[in-house]
Motif scaffolding. Structure first.
Motif, mmCIF file in Angstrom:
data_model
loop_
_atom_site.group_PDB
_atom_site.id
_atom_site.type_symbol
_atom_site.label_atom_id
_atom_site.label_comp_id
_atom_site.label_asym_id
_atom_site.label_seq_id
_atom_site.Cartn_x
_atom_site.Cartn_y
_atom_site.Cartn_z
ATOM 1 N N GLY A 1 52.058 0.267 3.345
ATOM 2 C CA GLY A 1 51.899 1.180 2.226
ATOM 3 C C GLY A 1 50.752 0.869 1.281
ATOM 4 O O GLY A 1 50.441 1.671 0.410
ATOM 5 N N LEU A 2 50.122 -0.294 1.419
ATOM 6 C CA LEU A 2 49.014 -0.650 0.536
ATOM 7 C C LEU A 2 47.853 0.315 0.766
ATOM 8 O O LEU A 2 47.487 0.576 1.913
ATOM 9 C CB LEU A 2 48.566 -2.092 0.807
ATOM 10 N N PRO A 3 47.258 0.866 -0.304
ATOM 11 C CA PRO A 3 46.125 1.780 -0.123
ATOM 12 C C PRO A 3 44.960 1.130 0.615
ATOM 13 O O PRO A 3 44.878 -0.095 0.738
ATOM 14 C CB PRO A 3 45.736 2.150 -1.560
ATOM 15 N N ASP A 4 44.043 1.974 1.067
ATOM 16 C CA ASP A 4 42.927 1.524 1.899
ATOM 17 C C ASP A 4 41.841 0.775 1.153
ATOM 18 O O ASP A 4 41.233 -0.144 1.705
ATOM 19 C CB ASP A 4 42.272 2.734 2.590
ATOM 20 N N LEU A 5 41.561 1.191 -0.085
ATOM 21 C CA LEU A 5 40.393 0.670 -0.785
ATOM 22 C C LEU A 5 40.717 0.175 -2.191
ATOM 23 O O LEU A 5 41.569 0.740 -2.880
ATOM 24 C CB LEU A 5 39.323 1.764 -0.930
ATOM 25 N N LEU A 6 39.963 -0.826 -2.605
ATOM 26 C CA LEU A 6 39.904 -1.254 -3.994
ATOM 27 C C LEU A 6 38.513 -0.856 -4.467
ATOM 28 O O LEU A 6 37.509 -1.274 -3.874
ATOM 29 C CB LEU A 6 40.100 -2.761 -4.102
ATOM 30 N N VAL A 7 38.443 -0.015 -5.489
ATOM 31 C CA VAL A 7 37.166 0.507 -5.971
ATOM 32 C C VAL A 7 37.007 0.127 -7.439
ATOM 33 O O VAL A 7 37.881 0.417 -8.260
ATOM 34 C CB VAL A 7 37.097 2.046 -5.829
ATOM 35 N N GLY A 8 35.899 -0.527 -7.744
ATOM 36 C CA GLY A 8 35.581 -0.885 -9.125
ATOM 37 C C GLY A 8 34.284 -0.236 -9.541
ATOM 38 O O GLY A 8 33.356 -0.105 -8.737
ATOM 39 N N TYR A 9 34.218 0.182 -10.796
ATOM 40 C CA TYR A 9 33.008 0.837 -11.296
ATOM 41 C C TYR A 9 32.824 0.495 -12.764
ATOM 42 O O TYR A 9 33.772 0.557 -13.547
ATOM 43 C CB TYR A 9 33.114 2.353 -11.139
ATOM 44 N N ARG A 10 31.602 0.116 -13.139
ATOM 45 C CA ARG A 10 31.267 -0.135 -14.541
ATOM 46 C C ARG A 10 30.359 0.992 -15.021
ATOM 47 O O ARG A 10 29.281 1.207 -14.461
ATOM 48 C CB ARG A 10 30.552 -1.472 -14.713
ATOM 49 N N ASN A 11 30.801 1.699 -16.057
ATOM 50 C CA ASN A 11 29.987 2.761 -16.632
ATOM 51 C C ASN A 11 28.713 2.136 -17.189
ATOM 52 O O ASN A 11 28.775 1.238 -18.026
ATOM 53 C CB ASN A 11 30.767 3.472 -17.746
ATOM 54 N N PRO A 12 27.539 2.583 -16.713
ATOM 55 C CA PRO A 12 26.296 1.942 -17.118
ATOM 56 C C PRO A 12 25.930 2.158 -18.586
ATOM 57 O O PRO A 12 25.156 1.384 -19.145
ATOM 58 C CB PRO A 12 25.242 2.574 -16.203
ATOM 59 N N VAL A 13 26.501 3.157 -19.217
ATOM 60 C CA VAL A 13 26.196 3.431 -20.616
ATOM 61 C C VAL A 13 27.157 2.685 -21.541
ATOM 62 O O VAL A 13 26.743 1.952 -22.433
ATOM 63 C CB VAL A 13 26.227 4.954 -20.906
#
Length: 101
Positions: free
Chosen positions: A33-45
């Motif tokens: 059941g664990l999702p496929d992806l870990l996605v991280g994002y830092r807003n550049p502003v």
């Protein structure tokens, strides 16, 4: 013996879309059941960081073939961290990043 997890046909394209948009992506699918992806994002502003658990489903398949498995649904229902998403296309992946800008 555990069998190898299958990935959806659009998995690689979705990962590439996230990365082209500046996100950090790791495939974490372990089954159960664990999702496929870990996605991280830092807003550049603003510098604000976002983190999502992403389940990839193939948007070209009929809706009945895109439903979460019982184990995936259980994970989504019980996950206390929020930010668990189902993504079916590159457009949805890009929209998720845009929502953080």
């Amino acid at each position: 013996m555990r069998r190898a997890n299958r990935i959806d046909a659009n998995h690689v394209r979705i990962v590439e879309t996230f990365r082209k948009a500046g996100a950090y992506v790791r495939t974490i699918s372990q089954g159960e059941g664990l999702p496929d992806l870990l996605v991280g994002y830092r807003n550049p502003v603003s510098g604000v960081c976002y983190c999502w658990l992403v389940e990839v489903k193939d948007g070209s398949k009929p809706p009945s073939a895109r439903t979460l498995t019982e184990a995936e649904q259980k994970f989504f229902d019980e996950w206390p961290g929020g930010n668990a998403k189902v993504i079916t296309s590159e457009g949805e992946a890009l929209s998720l990043i845009i929502s953080a800008v």
